[in-house]
Motif scaffolding. Structure first.
Motif, PDB file in Angstrom:
ATOM      1  N   GLU A   1     -28.593  33.710 -42.189  1.00  0.00           N
ATOM      2  CA  GLU A   1     -28.008  33.106 -40.995  1.00  0.00           C
ATOM      3  C   GLU A   1     -28.200  31.599 -41.001  1.00  0.00           C
ATOM      4  O   GLU A   1     -29.298  31.101 -41.294  1.00  0.00           O
ATOM      5  CB  GLU A   1     -28.657  33.679 -39.735  1.00  0.00           C
ATOM      6  N   ARG A   2     -27.146  30.887 -40.651  1.00  0.00           N
ATOM      7  CA  ARG A   2     -27.223  29.431 -40.560  1.00  0.00           C
ATOM      8  C   ARG A   2     -27.872  29.025 -39.235  1.00  0.00           C
ATOM      9  O   ARG A   2     -27.523  29.548 -38.169  1.00  0.00           O
ATOM     10  CB  ARG A   2     -25.831  28.810 -40.674  1.00  0.00           C
ATOM     11  N   VAL A   3     -28.818  28.097 -39.288  1.00  0.00           N
ATOM     12  CA  VAL A   3     -29.497  27.577 -38.104  1.00  0.00           C
ATOM     13  C   VAL A   3     -29.035  26.148 -37.873  1.00  0.00           C
ATOM     14  O   VAL A   3     -29.180  25.293 -38.759  1.00  0.00           O
ATOM     15  CB  VAL A   3     -31.034  27.607 -38.291  1.00  0.00           C
ATOM     16  N   ASN A   4     -28.462  25.881 -36.681  1.00  0.00           N
ATOM     17  CA  ASN A   4     -28.030  24.513 -36.387  1.00  0.00           C
ATOM     18  C   ASN A   4     -29.188  23.707 -35.802  1.00  0.00           C
ATOM     19  O   ASN A   4     -30.293  24.223 -35.601  1.00  0.00           O
ATOM     20  CB  ASN A   4     -26.810  24.514 -35.460  1.00  0.00           C
ATOM     21  N   ALA A   5     -28.952  22.453 -35.536  1.00  0.00           N
ATOM     22  CA  ALA A   5     -30.021  21.552 -35.111  1.00  0.00           C
ATOM     23  C   ALA A   5     -30.632  21.965 -33.776  1.00  0.00           C
ATOM     24  O   ALA A   5     -31.856  21.915 -33.591  1.00  0.00           O
ATOM     25  CB  ALA A   5     -29.497  20.121 -35.041  1.00  0.00           C
ATOM     26  N   GLU A   6     -29.799  22.363 -32.830  1.00  0.00           N
ATOM     27  CA  GLU A   6     -30.307  22.771 -31.517  1.00  0.00           C
ATOM     28  C   GLU A   6     -31.244  23.971 -31.640  1.00  0.00           C
ATOM     29  O   GLU A   6     -32.334  24.003 -31.050  1.00  0.00           O
ATOM     30  CB  GLU A   6     -29.138  23.103 -30.591  1.00  0.00           C
ATOM     31  N   GLU A   7     -30.834  24.965 -32.434  1.00  0.00           N
ATOM     32  CA  GLU A   7     -31.668  26.146 -32.638  1.00  0.00           C
ATOM     33  C   GLU A   7     -32.914  25.807 -33.445  1.00  0.00           C
ATOM     34  O   GLU A   7     -33.996  26.339 -33.178  1.00  0.00           O
ATOM     35  CB  GLU A   7     -30.854  27.233 -33.355  1.00  0.00           C
ATOM     36  N   ALA A   8     -32.782  24.913 -34.404  1.00  0.00           N
ATOM     37  CA  ALA A   8     -33.942  24.505 -35.209  1.00  0.00           C
ATOM     38  C   ALA A   8     -35.010  23.864 -34.336  1.00  0.00           C
ATOM     39  O   ALA A   8     -36.206  24.130 -34.505  1.00  0.00           O
ATOM     40  CB  ALA A   8     -33.509  23.539 -36.306  1.00  0.00           C
ATOM     41  N   LEU A   9     -34.594  23.045 -33.400  1.00  0.00           N
ATOM     42  CA  LEU A   9     -35.543  22.411 -32.492  1.00  0.00           C
ATOM     43  C   LEU A   9     -36.219  23.454 -31.612  1.00  0.00           C
ATOM     44  O   LEU A   9     -37.435  23.420 -31.397  1.00  0.00           O
ATOM     45  CB  LEU A   9     -34.823  21.358 -31.637  1.00  0.00           C
ATOM     46  N   ARG A  10     -35.451  24.424 -31.128  1.00  0.00           N
ATOM     47  CA  ARG A  10     -36.003  25.477 -30.286  1.00  0.00           C
ATOM     48  C   ARG A  10     -36.996  26.348 -31.060  1.00  0.00           C
ATOM     49  O   ARG A  10     -38.035  26.745 -30.533  1.00  0.00           O
ATOM     50  CB  ARG A  10     -34.883  26.353 -29.725  1.00  0.00           C
ATOM     51  N   LEU A  11     -36.693  26.624 -32.330  1.00  0.00           N
ATOM     52  CA  LEU A  11     -37.554  27.479 -33.146  1.00  0.00           C
ATOM     53  C   LEU A  11     -38.772  26.747 -33.703  1.00  0.00           C
ATOM     54  O   LEU A  11     -39.688  27.381 -34.220  1.00  0.00           O
ATOM     55  CB  LEU A  11     -36.751  28.053 -34.320  1.00  0.00           C
ATOM     56  N   GLY A  12     -38.778  25.425 -33.619  1.00  0.00           N
ATOM     57  CA  GLY A  12     -39.882  24.665 -34.185  1.00  0.00           C
ATOM     58  C   GLY A  12     -39.705  24.329 -35.653  1.00  0.00           C
ATOM     59  O   GLY A  12     -40.686  24.034 -36.347  1.00  0.00           O
ATOM     60  N   LEU A  13     -38.470  24.351 -36.136  1.00  0.00           N
ATOM     61  CA  LEU A  13     -38.201  23.987 -37.524  1.00  0.00           C
ATOM     62  C   LEU A  13     -38.098  22.474 -37.704  1.00  0.00           C
ATOM     63  O   LEU A  13     -38.067  21.974 -38.827  1.00  0.00           O
ATOM     64  CB  LEU A  13     -36.905  24.632 -38.011  1.00  0.00           C
ATOM     65  N   CYS A  14     -38.022  21.750 -36.599  1.00  0.00           N
ATOM     66  CA  CYS A  14     -38.026  20.285 -36.658  1.00  0.00           C
ATOM     67  C   CYS A  14     -38.689  19.756 -35.391  1.00  0.00           C
ATOM     68  O   CYS A  14     -38.849  20.477 -34.398  1.00  0.00           O
ATOM     69  CB  CYS A  14     -36.611  19.728 -36.806  1.00  0.00           C
ATOM     70  N   GLU A  15     -39.073  18.495 -35.453  1.00  0.00           N
ATOM     71  CA  GLU A  15     -39.748  17.852 -34.324  1.00  0.00           C
ATOM     72  C   GLU A  15     -38.800  17.020 -33.466  1.00  0.00           C
ATOM     73  O   GLU A  15     -39.051  16.819 -32.276  1.00  0.00           O
ATOM     74  CB  GLU A  15     -40.889  16.948 -34.836  1.00  0.00           C
ATOM     75  N   ARG A  16     -37.743  16.490 -34.060  1.00  0.00           N
ATOM     76  CA  ARG A  16     -36.786  15.652 -33.333  1.00  0.00           C
ATOM     77  C   ARG A  16     -35.394  15.911 -33.887  1.00  0.00           C
ATOM     78  O   ARG A  16     -35.225  16.186 -35.069  1.00  0.00           O
ATOM     79  CB  ARG A  16     -37.096  14.158 -33.495  1.00  0.00           C
ATOM     80  N   VAL A  17     -34.393  15.749 -33.028  1.00  0.00           N
ATOM     81  CA  VAL A  17     -32.982  15.754 -33.440  1.00  0.00           C
ATOM     82  C   VAL A  17     -32.361  14.465 -32.922  1.00  0.00           C
ATOM     83  O   VAL A  17     -32.509  14.131 -31.741  1.00  0.00           O
ATOM     84  CB  VAL A  17     -32.223  16.977 -32.887  1.00  0.00           C
ATOM     85  N   TYR A  18     -31.668  13.752 -33.817  1.00  0.00           N
ATOM     86  CA  TYR A  18     -31.071  12.470 -33.459  1.00  0.00           C
ATOM     87  C   TYR A  18     -29.561  12.511 -33.694  1.00  0.00           C
ATOM     88  O   TYR A  18     -29.080  13.248 -34.560  1.00  0.00           O
ATOM     89  CB  TYR A  18     -31.673  11.344 -34.302  1.00  0.00           C
ATOM     90  N   PRO A  19     -28.800  11.690 -32.966  1.00  0.00           N
ATOM     91  CA  PRO A  19     -27.352  11.608 -33.206  1.00  0.00           C
ATOM     92  C   PRO A  19     -27.066  11.169 -34.640  1.00  0.00           C
ATOM     93  O   PRO A  19     -27.810  10.361 -35.216  1.00  0.00           O
ATOM     94  CB  PRO A  19     -26.884  10.544 -32.199  1.00  0.00           C
ATOM     95  N   ASP A  20     -25.993  11.692 -35.205  1.00  0.00           N
ATOM     96  CA  ASP A  20     -25.642  11.359 -36.588  1.00  0.00           C
ATOM     97  C   ASP A  20     -25.492   9.864 -36.813  1.00  0.00           C
ATOM     98  O   ASP A  20     -25.940   9.334 -37.839  1.00  0.00           O
ATOM     99  CB  ASP A  20     -24.330  12.043 -36.979  1.00  0.00           C
ATOM    100  N   ASP A  21     -24.857   9.179 -35.864  1.00  0.00           N
ATOM    101  CA  ASP A  21     -24.519   7.773 -36.109  1.00  0.00           C
ATOM    102  C   ASP A  21     -25.721   6.844 -36.036  1.00  0.00           C
ATOM    103  O   ASP A  21     -25.638   5.693 -36.496  1.00  0.00           O
ATOM    104  CB  ASP A  21     -23.411   7.302 -35.154  1.00  0.00           C
ATOM    105  N   THR A  22     -26.842   7.312 -35.483  1.00  0.00           N
ATOM    106  CA  THR A  22     -28.055   6.471 -35.432  1.00  0.00           C
ATOM    107  C   THR A  22     -29.214   7.116 -36.189  1.00  0.00           C
ATOM    108  O   THR A  22     -30.340   6.636 -36.118  1.00  0.00           O
ATOM    109  CB  THR A  22     -28.488   6.214 -33.983  1.00  0.00           C
ATOM    110  N   PHE A  23     -28.913   8.178 -36.937  1.00  0.00           N
ATOM    111  CA  PHE A  23     -29.981   8.980 -37.547  1.00  0.00           C
ATOM    112  C   PHE A  23     -30.899   8.163 -38.448  1.00  0.00           C
ATOM    113  O   PHE A  23     -32.127   8.204 -38.308  1.00  0.00           O
ATOM    114  CB  PHE A  23     -29.377  10.142 -38.325  1.00  0.00           C
ATOM    115  N   ARG A  24     -30.347   7.421 -39.369  1.00  0.00           N
ATOM    116  CA  ARG A  24     -31.195   6.707 -40.336  1.00  0.00           C
ATOM    117  C   ARG A  24     -32.038   5.632 -39.662  1.00  0.00           C
ATOM    118  O   ARG A  24     -33.196   5.420 -40.043  1.00  0.00           O
ATOM    119  CB  ARG A  24     -30.336   6.138 -41.464  1.00  0.00           C
ATOM    120  N   GLU A  25     -31.500   4.969 -38.666  1.00  0.00           N
ATOM    121  CA  GLU A  25     -32.280   3.974 -37.923  1.00  0.00           C
ATOM    122  C   GLU A  25     -33.411   4.639 -37.144  1.00  0.00           C
ATOM    123  O   GLU A  25     -34.539   4.114 -37.086  1.00  0.00           O
ATOM    124  CB  GLU A  25     -31.381   3.192 -36.964  1.00  0.00           C
ATOM    125  N   GLU A  26     -33.122   5.799 -36.542  1.00  0.00           N
ATOM    126  CA  GLU A  26     -34.147   6.527 -35.779  1.00  0.00           C
ATOM    127  C   GLU A  26     -35.255   7.016 -36.710  1.00  0.00           C
ATOM    128  O   GLU A  26     -36.441   6.969 -36.364  1.00  0.00           O
ATOM    129  CB  GLU A  26     -33.512   7.720 -35.059  1.00  0.00           C
TER     130      GLU A  26
END
Length: 261
Positions: free
Chosen positions: A166-191
């Motif tokens: 199953e594919r896990v998107n960013a929103e679900e990854a954040l809910r599951l604890g697979l990541c600590e932060r989710v940032y917008p694509d257009d500012t991702f590298r700066e963030e």
């Protein structure tokens, strides 16, 4: 004509960014990429100017997993391949005495998912996704996925994600604890850079010991963790960072944990 390096490296403000650079293949891993990334991590470990390492991908993918064309017809067993490439990489990354941020800018599939999960901090772009794709080709998750994923989401959810791919998107990854932060694509590298610079300003020696303590505690008993904490706390307390932290606290100022070598 010189070909592009498979790993791009850049250091800024104590942050060493290592970029997987096979964008036309969604950074699918071949031997050259895996071995080069391992060597870059070791070089970052030895460089006193590097306080934090970021691993990310060029283009629209983080890492699409193994490049199957690179191993097709090769006279090497699966076990030999893993022990030559992926396993040394994951061991090096997890044993690095500096914080490692995996900055997941796009799809992380198969062994790329394992790499995405292996960081001390996982930062995702809004369009990023993760898929344990191994069962689609009747293989077993490897490169640390069977260790990382159940510790994050539990055995049963991990098995489901692996069994059904199953594919896990960013929103679900954040809910599951697979990541600590989710940032917008257009500012991702700066963030990501800003976050990594925050880490780089923290006490490097204390974070190295903290990483050691957490790695040991993941597989040890409570008694072992208590004993290990006591030993490491002495090492931390004897370091100049501790004196600086206490002095800054008493003076009601921000501590300065970065010193010129």
């Amino acid at each position: 004509m010189t070909s592009e390096p498979v790993i791009l490296g850049d250091t800024r403000a104590g942050v060493r960014t290592l970029t997987l650079n096979r964008p036309d293949r969604l950074n699918a891993a071949n031997d050259a990429l895996l071995l080069a990334l391992t060597e870059e991590l070791r070089a970052a470990e030895a460089d006193p100017a590097v306080r934090v390492v970021v691993v990310t991908g060029a283009g629209r993918g983080f890492c699409a997993g193994q490049d199957l064309g690179d191993v097709s017809g090769r006279d090497m067993t699966f076990t030999e391949h893993l022990n030559h490439t992926y396993n040394p990489l994951i061991r090096t990354l997890r044993g690095l005495g500096k914080p490692v941020v995996t900055a997941v800018n796009g799809v992380a599939a198969g062994a790329g998912a394992s790499l995405a999960l292996s960081g001390d901090i996982r930062l995702w772009a809004q369009s990023a996704s993760l898929i344990e794709v191994f069962s689609n080709i009747a293989l077993v998750p490897d490169s640390g996925s069977t260790w990382f994923l159940p510790r994050l989401v539990g055995y049963h959810r991990a098995f489901e994600l692996m069994a059904l791919a199953e594919r896990v998107n960013a929103e679900e990854a954040l809910r599951l604890g697979l990541c600590e932060r989710v940032y917008p694509d257009d500012t991702f590298r700066e963030e990501v850079q800003a976050y990594a610079e925050r880490l780089a300003a923290r006490p490097a020696h204390a974070l190295k010991l903290t990483k050691q303590a957490l790695n040991a505690a993941m597989t040890g008993t409570l008694d072992e963790a208590l004993d290990h904490e006591a030993r490491l706390q002495q090492l931390a307390g004897d370091h100049w960072e501790h004196e600086e932290g206490v002095t800054a606290f008493k003076a009601r100022r921000a501590p300065e944990f970065v010193r010129e070598e």
